[in-house]
Design an enzyme around this catalytic site. Structure first.
Site, PDB file in Angstrom:
ATOM      1  N   SER A  13     -20.550  30.987  78.460  1.00  0.00           N
ATOM      2  CA  SER A  13     -21.104  30.432  79.683  1.00  0.00           C
ATOM      3  C   SER A  13     -21.034  31.472  80.799  1.00  0.00           C
ATOM      4  CB  SER A  13     -20.362  29.138  80.038  1.00  0.00           C
ATOM      5  OG  SER A  13     -21.044  28.405  81.015  1.00  0.00           O
ATOM      6  N   TYR A  26     -13.358  35.105  81.040  1.00  0.00           N
ATOM      7  CA  TYR A  26     -14.233  34.124  81.689  1.00  0.00           C
ATOM      8  C   TYR A  26     -14.451  34.502  83.154  1.00  0.00           C
ATOM      9  CZ  TYR A  26     -16.388  29.743  83.078  1.00  0.00           C
ATOM     10  OH  TYR A  26     -17.270  28.806  83.563  1.00  0.00           O
ATOM     11  N   HIS A  67     -23.829  22.956  74.926  1.00  0.00           N
ATOM     12  CA  HIS A  67     -23.036  23.977  75.598  1.00  0.00           C
ATOM     13  C   HIS A  67     -21.663  24.152  74.948  1.00  0.00           C
ATOM     14  CE1 HIS A  67     -22.841  26.746  78.910  1.00  0.00           C
ATOM     15  NE2 HIS A  67     -21.682  26.262  79.325  1.00  0.00           N
ATOM     16  N   ASP A 122     -28.784  23.011  74.594  1.00  0.00           N
ATOM     17  CA  ASP A 122     -27.944  23.306  75.746  1.00  0.00           C
ATOM     18  C   ASP A 122     -28.727  22.994  77.017  1.00  0.00           C
ATOM     19  OD1 ASP A 122     -26.237  24.241  77.663  1.00  0.00           O
ATOM     20  OD2 ASP A 122     -25.788  26.131  76.656  1.00  0.00           O
TER      21      ASP A 122
END
Length: 716
Positions: free
Chosen positions: A566, A486, A684, A649
């Site tokens: 993301s 991430y 999302h 989203d």
């Protein structure tokens, strides 16, 4: 079944006899012989000048809302048709799907909320798309259903999101999330009768729900009303809704029109006297304000912070507030302030530790501070004057969820899990320092055969980076691997249980999580080292993780898939462009792929403190260097890519993934598939129904297995 694994030979025997690298080579050759016929995507002559740099954006039309633009809708339908046909033919997808259903088919509880002597919690019986909300009138008394969101929609995509119960346990405000979107509608439930009141509050987004102590109403946050799905979010404000009145009469409590890009979140102190307000301009270094709710004007008083350090309320005894801060302590410390003073001074209570302070609660007369020690949870006890008072006994190496409870009651609850320990709810007595299981799941798997190992490796510049490696105990040689990352917004993904990851590991694969810079594993400095103009450190850390896995023979030379969501989806797009030779497959999920236009949609304006602003020249040049959409390298062989997004989203709009996919398919990047999977009525990620999770994961794992050479066999 529990107890053991059985692996059946395929009919030809080739699946188990062919080495993974050779199998991947065979499949690459097959792909070259039968290339995929991608849908034709219109290219427009859109070119803009950014500080003297000409930048083409031929697929800008794909940013349009799929609900309103027929051409975008037709493109989505055509892409899903091609992707569906490819995924339908993948060996093992049905086995992954069936096994995932088995793994999800167990009871799952959330941490109980105690109000007015009642206990409120969610429970999923197993394969319910959404967890059901229950209440008990005593700790172990009979339960009754309060809200079952599974009846709200035919596809199970409407979810029960945030909820809050009044102090006396008689009323509850709850949020309805439609189709995975971020916007919320609040309703109010009378607990005794089970009836929903007439109140409706719309346009709530990125919000808490905080009841006034007398139960007459609640505080919440929202943006101005709009029907545009992808409109830019500005002017986040806090309101108070009085039960029994229309939303038009809601009282504005706090707004900052001079800071339209700042978000505000409210909280109520345990004694009900004060409203706390955390204001965040996207820097993840919020400032703290308070409102004395006994005053008539509810005037907001600034308490601490200037967006250069973080301040979070932990608890209070009267006017003495306990606050966690990073000011002068990049791994955070606990201070106290007497807010009765005209100019409160912060006094150290628990100084900065080598571990990273992540959260804290005042439970009874004990301060419970949750730390990360090399990404593993440790909950430490302190007296009110900061003296160490031992630790909370945890059941292993893993992650303890945030502890619930209040200063008026020593009884509290928390969740604990690890990669090989299912999420278990524990009751904690702070006075006695005793931990007892309250809800223990029974997963249909032999978790004793799963081993979790923490390793450390060095990045390009020598930075030491932690990584968890999960595999079966009998898998001792190189095995096809999924590497997750991430690297942003101080977010940490510690070792916690996941049915999805377990399905991959059971097959003999390795699942690795690299804790790269940009997260909050080691405090604010760790975050700062991976944002703005230092974002390349994040990519270097992740690339080094892949190289380490192969060098240590955890992963075969041709057996590495990568995954991120993301901000992590952007990470995957960036590292694939920079090192396409290192990976066999990539799974960028709901990613921010156009780094020059992210700030023009929904809440993207808040991300400029993480990435920089494309409208500032130095930031633009940095963003342009790594923007996944703009840096696809024709003439270079790329890994197989399955990009994943959803049409609802409204956080990272699907146009990011649409444009990125179109650019991939138009480029000369080799014979492997470059596909997009577009979910309908999903957002999302939060609130996604179980059946959609199962289908999506089965598709991704089958795709990764094909290109890394992982054999897929039934688990018995």
């Amino acid at each position: 079944m529990r107890g053991h694994f059985l692996f059946a030979m395929s009919v030809s025997g080739l699946m188990l006899m062919t080495p993974p690298a050779a199998r991947a080579a065979q499949e690459t050759s097959a792909a070259a012989a039968a290339p995929i016929a991608y849908p034709q995507t219109r290219r427009d002559n859109v070119v803009e000048d950014h500080f003297g740099q000409k930048v083409a954006d031929p697929y800008r039309w794909l940013e349009n809302d799929v609900r309103e633009d027929r051409q975008v809708a037709a493109w989505v339908e055509a892409q899903n048709k091609v992707t569906g046909a490819y995924l339908d033919a993948l060996p093992g997808r049905d086995l992954f799907r069936a096994r995932l259903k088995q793994l999800f088919d167990h009871e799952r509880f959330t941490v109980p909320i105690k109000r007015g002597g009642r206990y409120f919690y969610r429970r999923n019986s197993g394969l319910q798309n959404q967890a059901v909300l229950y209440v008990r009138d005593s700790l172990n008394g009979p339960e009754r259903v309060l809200i079952d969101p599974n009846s709200w929609s035919k596809d199970g995509a409407d979810a029960l999101a945030e909820l809050s119960v009044s102090n006396d346990g008689k009323r509850m405000a709850y949020a309805v999330q439609e189709g995975g979107g971020d916007k919320r509608t609040f309703r109010v439930l009378d607990i005794d009768s089970g009836k929903t009141l007439a109140d409706e509050v719309h346009w709530a987004r990125f919000t808490t729900i905080e009841w006034l102590k007398d139960g007459s109403g609640f505080f919440y946050s929202r943006f101005p009303a709009t029907t545009a799905f992808q409109s830019l979010a500005h002017n986040h404000s806090i309101y108070f809704h009085k039960v029994g009145t229309p939303q038009a009469q809601d009282r504005l409590v706090h707004a900052t029109p001079d800071e339209p890009k700042t978000a505000h979140y409210s909280g109520i102190t345990d004694d009900g006297r004060y409203l706390t307000i955390v204001s965040d301009n996207g820097s993840i270094q919020p400032k703290l304000g308070i409102v004395d709710l006994k005053s008539r004007d509810w005037k907001v008083r600034h308490l601490a912070g200037d967006y250069n350090s973080s301040w979070f309320y932990v608890g209070n005894v009267g006017t003495k507030f306990y606050i966690a801060t990073s000011e002068g302590a990049e791994r955070f410390k606990l201070v106290s302030m007497d807010i009765a003073a005209a100019d409160p001074v912060a006094t150290d209570v628990v100084p900065e530790q080598e571990a990273t302070l992540k959260s804290g609660r005042l439970i009874g007369d004990t301060l419970l501070l949750s730390y990360l020690v090399d990404v593993k949870s440790e909950v430490r006890r302190f007296t009110l004057d900061g003296k160490p008072a031992g630790v909370v006994p945890l059941p292993g190496m893993g992650v303890a969820g945030e502890i619930s409870g209040s200063a008026s009651d020593p009884e509290t609850f928390f969740e604990f899990s690890s990669f090989n320990i299912p999420k278990t709810i524990y009751r904690y007595d702070a006075a006695a320092n005793t931990v007892t299981p309250w809800a223990s799941p029974e997963v249909k798997a032999d978790l004793d055969k799963i081993v979790v190992e923490q390793r450390f490796y060095h990045s390009k510049d020598g930075t030491r980076v932690p990584m968890f490696v999960v595999r079966r105990k009998d898998v001792t040689g190189p095995a096809p691997t999924i590497l997750y990352g991430y690297g942003g917004y101080t977010l940490v993904f510690p070792p916690e249980f996941s049915e999805e990851k377990l399905a991959w590991v059971e097959q003999g694969g390795v699942y690795a999580v690299a804790h790269i810079r940009g997260g909050g594993e080691y405090g604010e400095a760790c975050h700062d080292a991976g944002r703005l103009h230092k974002k390349q450190n994040v990519f270097d850390d992740f690339i080094a993780a892949g190289e380490y896995l192969k060098a240590q023979q955890i992963t075969p030379a041709k057996g590495l898939a990568i995954q991120g969501e993301s901000n992590g989806g952007m990470l995957i797009g960036a590292v694939v462009n920079q090192r396409p030779d290192l990976f066999e497959a990539a799974l960028p999920m709901v990613g921010v792929q156009d780094m020059l236009r992210f700030h023009k949609f929904t809440n993207g304006i808040f991300w400029t403190t993480e990435y920089g602003s494309p409208e500032v020249e130095a930031d633009f040049r940095n963003l342009y260097r790594y923007s996944p959409y703009h840096n696809i390298r024709s003439g270079v062989t790329y890994p197989a890519i399955l990009a994943v997004t959803a049409d609802t989203d409204d956080r990272v709009i699907p146009g990011h993934t649409f444009k990125y996919t179109a650019a991939l398919q138009a480029a000369d990047i080799g014979p492997r598939p470059h596909l997009v999977r577009i979910e309908t009525r999903a957002g999302h990620g939060r609130g996604k129904p179980v059946d959609k999770i199962v289908e999506e994961t089965a598709d991704m794992w089958a795709f990764a297995a094909k290109w890394t050479g992982l054999p897929i066999e039934p688990v018995e």
